[in-house]
Every structure is written in structure tokens, then in C-alpha cells.
Motif scaffolding. Sequence first.
Motif, PDB file in Angstrom:
ATOM      1  N   ARG A  39      45.802  38.660  41.608  1.00  0.00           N
ATOM      2  CA  ARG A  39      44.730  37.685  41.420  1.00  0.00           C
ATOM      3  C   ARG A  39      43.736  37.842  42.563  1.00  0.00           C
ATOM      4  O   ARG A  39      44.114  37.970  43.715  1.00  0.00           O
ATOM      5  N   SER A  40      42.452  37.824  42.195  1.00  0.00           N
ATOM      6  CA  SER A  40      41.410  37.875  43.216  1.00  0.00           C
ATOM      7  C   SER A  40      41.260  36.479  43.812  1.00  0.00           C
ATOM      8  O   SER A  40      41.905  35.533  43.370  1.00  0.00           O
ATOM      9  N   GLY A  41      40.393  36.345  44.787  1.00  0.00           N
ATOM     10  CA  GLY A  41      40.156  35.050  45.419  1.00  0.00           C
ATOM     11  C   GLY A  41      39.754  33.988  44.412  1.00  0.00           C
ATOM     12  O   GLY A  41      40.108  32.822  44.551  1.00  0.00           O
ATOM     13  N   GLY A  42      39.032  34.387  43.377  1.00  0.00           N
ATOM     14  CA  GLY A  42      38.600  33.445  42.349  1.00  0.00           C
ATOM     15  C   GLY A  42      39.599  33.295  41.226  1.00  0.00           C
ATOM     16  O   GLY A  42      39.254  32.819  40.147  1.00  0.00           O
ATOM     17  N   ARG A  43      40.851  33.706  41.442  1.00  0.00           N
ATOM     18  CA  ARG A  43      41.923  33.617  40.449  1.00  0.00           C
ATOM     19  C   ARG A  43      41.701  34.517  39.247  1.00  0.00           C
ATOM     20  O   ARG A  43      42.236  34.286  38.179  1.00  0.00           O
ATOM     21  N   ILE A  44      40.890  35.532  39.402  1.00  0.00           N
ATOM     22  CA  ILE A  44      40.628  36.485  38.316  1.00  0.00           C
ATOM     23  C   ILE A  44      41.749  37.512  38.295  1.00  0.00           C
ATOM     24  O   ILE A  44      42.110  38.079  39.334  1.00  0.00           O
ATOM     25  N   ARG A  45      42.295  37.770  37.107  1.00  0.00           N
ATOM     26  CA  ARG A  45      43.363  38.760  36.968  1.00  0.00           C
ATOM     27  C   ARG A  45      42.803  40.152  37.244  1.00  0.00           C
ATOM     28  O   ARG A  45      41.791  40.543  36.667  1.00  0.00           O
ATOM     29  N   MET A  46      43.535  40.892  38.066  1.00  0.00           N
ATOM     30  CA  MET A  46      43.162  42.265  38.376  1.00  0.00           C
ATOM     31  C   MET A  46      44.385  43.152  38.158  1.00  0.00           C
ATOM     32  O   MET A  46      45.469  42.854  38.635  1.00  0.00           O
ATOM     33  N   TYR A  47      44.179  44.240  37.410  1.00  0.00           N
ATOM     34  CA  TYR A  47      45.269  45.133  37.031  1.00  0.00           C
ATOM     35  C   TYR A  47      45.140  46.478  37.740  1.00  0.00           C
ATOM     36  O   TYR A  47      44.050  46.997  37.920  1.00  0.00           O
ATOM     37  N   SER A  48      46.285  47.044  38.082  1.00  0.00           N
ATOM     38  CA  SER A  48      46.340  48.383  38.670  1.00  0.00           C
ATOM     39  C   SER A  48      46.674  49.400  37.576  1.00  0.00           C
ATOM     40  O   SER A  48      47.012  49.019  36.451  1.00  0.00           O
ATOM     41  N   GLN A  49      46.615  50.655  37.935  1.00  0.00           N
ATOM     42  CA  GLN A  49      47.023  51.696  36.982  1.00  0.00           C
ATOM     43  C   GLN A  49      48.505  51.555  36.651  1.00  0.00           C
ATOM     44  O   GLN A  49      48.926  51.780  35.529  1.00  0.00           O
TER      45      GLN A  49
END
Length: 125
Positions: A39-49
Motif C-alpha cells: 500500500r502506498s501512503g494514500g492506501r493505494i494498492r501497488m503490485y510487484s512482478q
Amino acid sequence: MIHQYDEPVYLISVVAKILDIHPQTLRQYERENLICPSRSGGRIRMYSQRDIDKIKLILRLTRELGVNLAGVDIILRLKDNVDDMEQEIAQLRHEVQKSRNAHSVSPDKALVTKKSIYEMIIFEE
């Protein structure tokens, strides 16, 4: 720009587009604890490879093999256990090899053997 395998760089919309699935499917996988995006600072989901590859495996299990999400969870846990054990075995093999190399005997001394406990008692002077 090349990213690290575990670096969270993809938004949910990008992952959904790459894998041709609905973002709600990704949210469901997260609710089922099958994936855990960063999760980014803004609670946005972030995915890795790595996350994307895991989702591809989940999709293969569900779509091609007909496994339900409970079965997928069990399969992923077993896969993690096997991966951990394989890594441990590789480390142990490396330690054994290192130990063998450290205690190797030169060829001219290879025929010398230890005395057995019986020889030491019988022939003790």
C-alpha cells in the motif's frame, strides 16, 4: 526502466488490464488472503512482478484446473512450504560440501584409518 521483482510499481488498474481481469477479482483475492499487495501512503494498492506472477498462478488454478479459492489457498501454502524446504535443503547441501572440503584428506594419507575402540583396548600398553 527495469524494476526489481519485489518492487511494488503497478496500480490495480494496470494489473487488471495486464491480466485481463476485473479489479474486483483482485480485491477478492486480497480479501481471501491469496495476495497481499503493498500500500502506498494514500492506501493505494501497488503490485510487484512477484504479485503478478502469483496472480497468474491463481488464475491458472481456477480457470484451467477448476480449483476453488479454498483449494488455491491450500495449494499456495503447500507451494510456500516446499519452496522453504528446498531452500533449506540447498543450504544444508552447501554446508555439507563446505565441511567435506574443509576436512578433506590428501591422497597419500587417505589409507590411514582410525583404530577401533577394541584395538585400543586390546593393544593398549
